[in-house]
Write an enzyme that holds these catalytic residues in place. Structure first.
Site, PDB file in Angstrom:
ATOM      1  N   CYS A 170      -6.657   0.983   2.540  1.00 29.98           N
ATOM      2  CA  CYS A 170      -7.673   2.046   2.504  1.00 29.98           C
ATOM      3  C   CYS A 170      -7.462   3.009   1.342  1.00 29.98           C
ATOM      4  CB  CYS A 170      -7.671   2.827   3.803  1.00 29.98           C
ATOM      5  SG  CYS A 170      -8.271   1.848   5.183  1.00 29.98           S
ATOM      6  N   GLU A 209       0.852  -1.185   0.000  1.00 36.20           N
ATOM      7  CA  GLU A 209       0.000   0.000   0.000  1.00 36.20           C
ATOM      8  C   GLU A 209       0.886   1.232   0.000  1.00 36.20           C
ATOM      9  OE1 GLU A 209      -2.821   0.529   3.255  1.00 36.20           O
ATOM     10  OE2 GLU A 209      -3.831   2.060   2.051  1.00 36.20           O
ATOM     11  N   GLU A 219     -11.700  -2.929   2.918  1.00 32.85           N
ATOM     12  CA  GLU A 219     -11.981  -3.279   4.311  1.00 32.85           C
ATOM     13  C   GLU A 219     -13.398  -2.831   4.627  1.00 32.85           C
ATOM     14  OE1 GLU A 219      -8.756  -2.967   7.795  1.00 32.85           O
ATOM     15  OE2 GLU A 219      -9.846  -1.122   7.467  1.00 32.85           O
TER      16      GLU A 219
HETATM   17  O1  AHR Z   1      -2.322  -1.291   6.704  1.00 30.16           O
HETATM   18  C1  AHR Z   1      -2.810  -0.030   7.020  1.00 30.16           C
HETATM   19  C2  AHR Z   1      -4.331   0.064   6.922  1.00 30.16           C
HETATM   20  O2  AHR Z   1      -4.931  -0.796   7.844  1.00 30.16           O
HETATM   21  C3  AHR Z   1      -4.919  -0.374   5.618  1.00 30.16           C
HETATM   22  O3  AHR Z   1      -4.905   0.634   4.690  1.00 30.16           O
HETATM   23  C4  AHR Z   1      -6.310  -0.734   5.972  1.00 30.16           C
HETATM   24  O4  AHR Z   1      -6.856  -1.693   5.118  1.00 30.16           O
HETATM   25  C5  AHR Z   1      -6.211  -1.163   7.411  1.00 30.16           C
HETATM   26  O5  AHR Z   1      -7.134  -0.515   8.188  1.00 30.16           O
END
Ligand code: AHR
Length: 662
Positions: free
Chosen positions: A250, A52, A382
């Site tokens: 996210c 991410e 999520e």
């Molecule tokens: O890993 C960090 C965040 O944690 C991610 O973006 C999300 O999916 C989770 O809440």
């Protein structure tokens, strides 16, 4: 001391000595190794990577561009740039100034208009991503787009300056008269500097427009121009990951729907990829990073290419029409969902379509005629609640109608239990979902306690993707979390349960992956880096040991007929690898006392030589750092005696035993 007191004190000393002698005794645990009653295959995707763009993981990290805000698109377009001796800063100095112009015909509209009034004085400077990292002896590609507007500017002079402002390397580029042109030059770094800056001056006075001012190391992963940072990709490669999940997290969802990740805007010509502020720039009040944007130089084509380089299955996750439920929780109305679903279908065509298809042609033109062979796609990150299930159904129907073989990953929300989790699982089970993503950020104690989490999972239901997990030394969202040995050890204990249940758990990944030492928002993270170096955390080595030794089939390893899953603080899992003809046993001891294990291979035919890989640390609070990695696997060889494998498992350690099957 009275006689009575003396006797009492002797008694205490004797009993202390007795207990201490007892504690120092290394107890022996007999374990039995055997085939499972029905074969349990370990999926090639068992251990993967969660990527991410958080903590400067893409721009300022994996994407090796060294200039921040290279095309002046940030909401605050001067971000990263500074002018010296300029009229706008000081009215008494008339050296020159920069204004931002916009071309409405372009996706990245902004460019800099530079008016040089006195070329002896005017300086434009870029600070890089918390500085520019330069390695002695390496070459750097410098490039920019320029349009000569008026006056007599004859050359652009660029130099790299060190932390003290001292010039260490310079190049000069002659300017042509007509239209927008791309100019290139190469810097050689005579010394290593962690926080250099790029300085631009001009020869002659006049007006020029500039855009896409860029600096890249030539020594990138696979030597690709404008490519990825080599040391960071190498660390990913060494994990031998089964999949690469991208681009999050996210960030897929966005703070608002308008700020969601849109893959189509991240492919094609680099300069045309539409800039977007990074969601995490304002993620945490205690770690605001307003200078965190997304250039998308690392876009979907590059993610697919990286997956291919790593030998990992690409696992893209797409927005399902729901903005981050921790932020605005904006929702696309059901009647407006079509474009989102179409994005998913188009992505599969982009990855797998031949060159005759619309999206397959784009991929071909970008340099990859061969399909990427996409097998998985994630619908939402999520998300939770009925709104998610309603939208998931529409995606599932459309994707499977057109691409029945592509496996869909759905989500069960942000927690490993509770109302949202239970609801999500119940609904997804009824819908025959294929793979359900679970997230758990929790204490080390939780990880050790939950090693048996999947032992009782329904074997006929959806498969599990443990898509985001990490033990938190302080607490979730706490900035002081450390990647210490306790967290890594507890994850290792938990992972024995993932592996033992490989008939249910198909995919797993630690999260987040990367963090820049000066630009992070979230802790803990698997790999830390600065502008020059990176280091692997103990958690990384746990992941590596499991992933590099995942085997192909689960074996049973039991004590008194029961799985070894936390009894007397011992955890174990065993696999065989039918390709390499090996048996691999992983044992985690979370006790402060060493233990001897005596493993009987029963009817399994085993060789004599055993490789023992030990991962341990001086203290549970020990960590690795940029200068040293004290917590690193160490290897030795020993021999089986009378067909039995007897070895010591030190206190607080992970031991991997590898032996050939006869
Ligand atoms: O890993 C960090 C965040 O944690 C991610 O973006 C999300 O999916 C989770 O809440």
């Amino acid at each position: 001391m009275t006689t009575k007191n003396k006797i009492f004190s002797i008694a205490i000393s004797l009993s202390a000595a007795f207990f201490s002698a007892q504690n120092n005794t290394v107890r022996t645990f007999n374990l039995d190794l055997k085939e499972t009653s029905t074969p349990i295959k370990i999926q090639p995707t068992m251990y993967g990577i969660f990527f991410e763009d958080i903590n400067f993981a893409a721009d300022g990290g994996l994407y090796a561009e060294l200039i921040k805000n290279r095309s002046f698109e940030f909401d605050e377009p001067f971000t990263g740039w500074k002018q010296q001796n300029t009229k706008t800063l000081s009215p008494n100095l008339d050296s020159g100034f920069l204004t931002i112009y916009s071309d409405p015909a372009k996706t990245n509209k902004n460019y800099a208009r530079i008016t040089v009034l006195n070329d002896k004085n005017y300086i434009l400077e870029n600070e890089g991503f918390r500085g520019i990292g330069l390695h002695q002896g390496e070459q750097y590609d410098f490039s920019f787009d320029l349009e000569n507007v008026s006056g007599n500017i004859a050359a652009v002079n660029a130099s790299l300056v060190d932390e003290n402002g001292k010039e260490i390397s310079s190049v000069s580029t002659l300017i042509k008269r007509n239209g927008w042109q791309k100019y290139t030059a190469v810097f050689k770094a005579p010394k290593t500097v962690e926080k250099a800056k790029l300085r631009i001056t001009f020869t002659g006075n006049g007006i020029v427009n500039m855009d896409m001012i860029s600096l890249f190391p030539q020594d990138t992963w696979k030597g690709r121009k404008g490519g990825l940072r080599k040391d960071l990709v190498q660390k990913l490669y060494d994990l031998q990951p089964g999949f690469l999940r991208f681009p999050g997290g996210c960030i897929v969802e966005g703070r608002t729907l308008a700020e969601r990740y849109q893959w189509k805007k991240t492919i094609g010509n680099i300069a045309d990829r539409e800039y977007l502020i990074n969601k995490w720039s304002t993620g945490f009040p205690h770690r605001l990073t307003p200078d965190y944007g997304q250039s998308f130089g690392l876009g979907f084509y590059e993610y697919f290419q990286l997956s291919e380089d790593l030998g990992a299955e690409p696992v893209p996750i797409l927005s399902c029409g729901m903005a981050c439920q921790f932020n605005t929780a904006e929702l696309v109305k059901m009647e407006d969902l079509d474009p989102y679903v179409q994005d998913a279908l188009d992505l599969i065509e982009f990855a797998n379509g031949d060159s005759g298809t619309k999206r397959g042609r784009i991929r071909t033109e970008m340099g990859h005629p061969k399909p990427f062979n996409l097998k998985f796609i994630g619908v939402g990150n999520e998300q939770w609640g009925a709104d998610y299930i309603e939208r998931y159904k529409v995606f599932e129907k459309a994707i499977h109608a057109k691409y029945p073989d592509v496996k869909i990953i759905s989500g069960s929300g942000p927690s490993p239990d509770g109302e949202f989790f239970e609801y999500g699982w119940k609904e997804l089970k009824q819908l025959n979902a294929q793979i359900v993503d679970e997230h758990y950020y929790n204490s080390p104690e939780w990880f050790m306690k939950n090693a048996g989490r999947y032992d009782e999972y329904d074997r006929s239901g959806p498969k599990v993707f443990a898509g985001e997990y990490a033990a938190q030394s302080v607490g979730v969202l706490k900035p002081d979390n450390k990647n210490n040995w306790l967290t890594a050890l507890s994850e290792a204990a938990f992972m024995t349960g993932l592996e033992r249940n490989a008939d249910v758990v198909y995919m797993t990944s630690y999260a987040p992956l990367f963090a820049h030492a000066d630009g992070w928002q979230w802790t803990p993270d698997l790999i830390w880096f600065n502008n020059l170096k990176s280091y692997a955390t103990p958690n990384y080595y746990v992941q590596k040991l499991f992933s590099n030794n995942k085997g192909t089939d689960v074996l049973k390893i039991e004590r008194n007929g029961k799985a070894v899953s936390g009894q007397e603080k011992l955890y174990a899992t065993a696999v065989k690898d039918v390709k390499t003809h090996e048996i691999i046993i992983k044992i985690v001891n979370t006790d402060t006392q060493a233990k001897t294990v005596n493993i009987k291979p029963g009817t399994l035919k085993t060789g004599k030589n055993i490789t023992k890989i030990l991962l341990s640390a001086p203290q549970l609070s020990s960590e690795n750092n940029f200068d040293a990695e004290p917590i690193k696997p160490k290897e030795e060889i020993f021999e089986a005696k009378n067909g039995e494998i007897s070895t010591k498992i030190p206190a607080n350690s992970l031991v991997v035993l590898k032996l050939k099957t006869d």
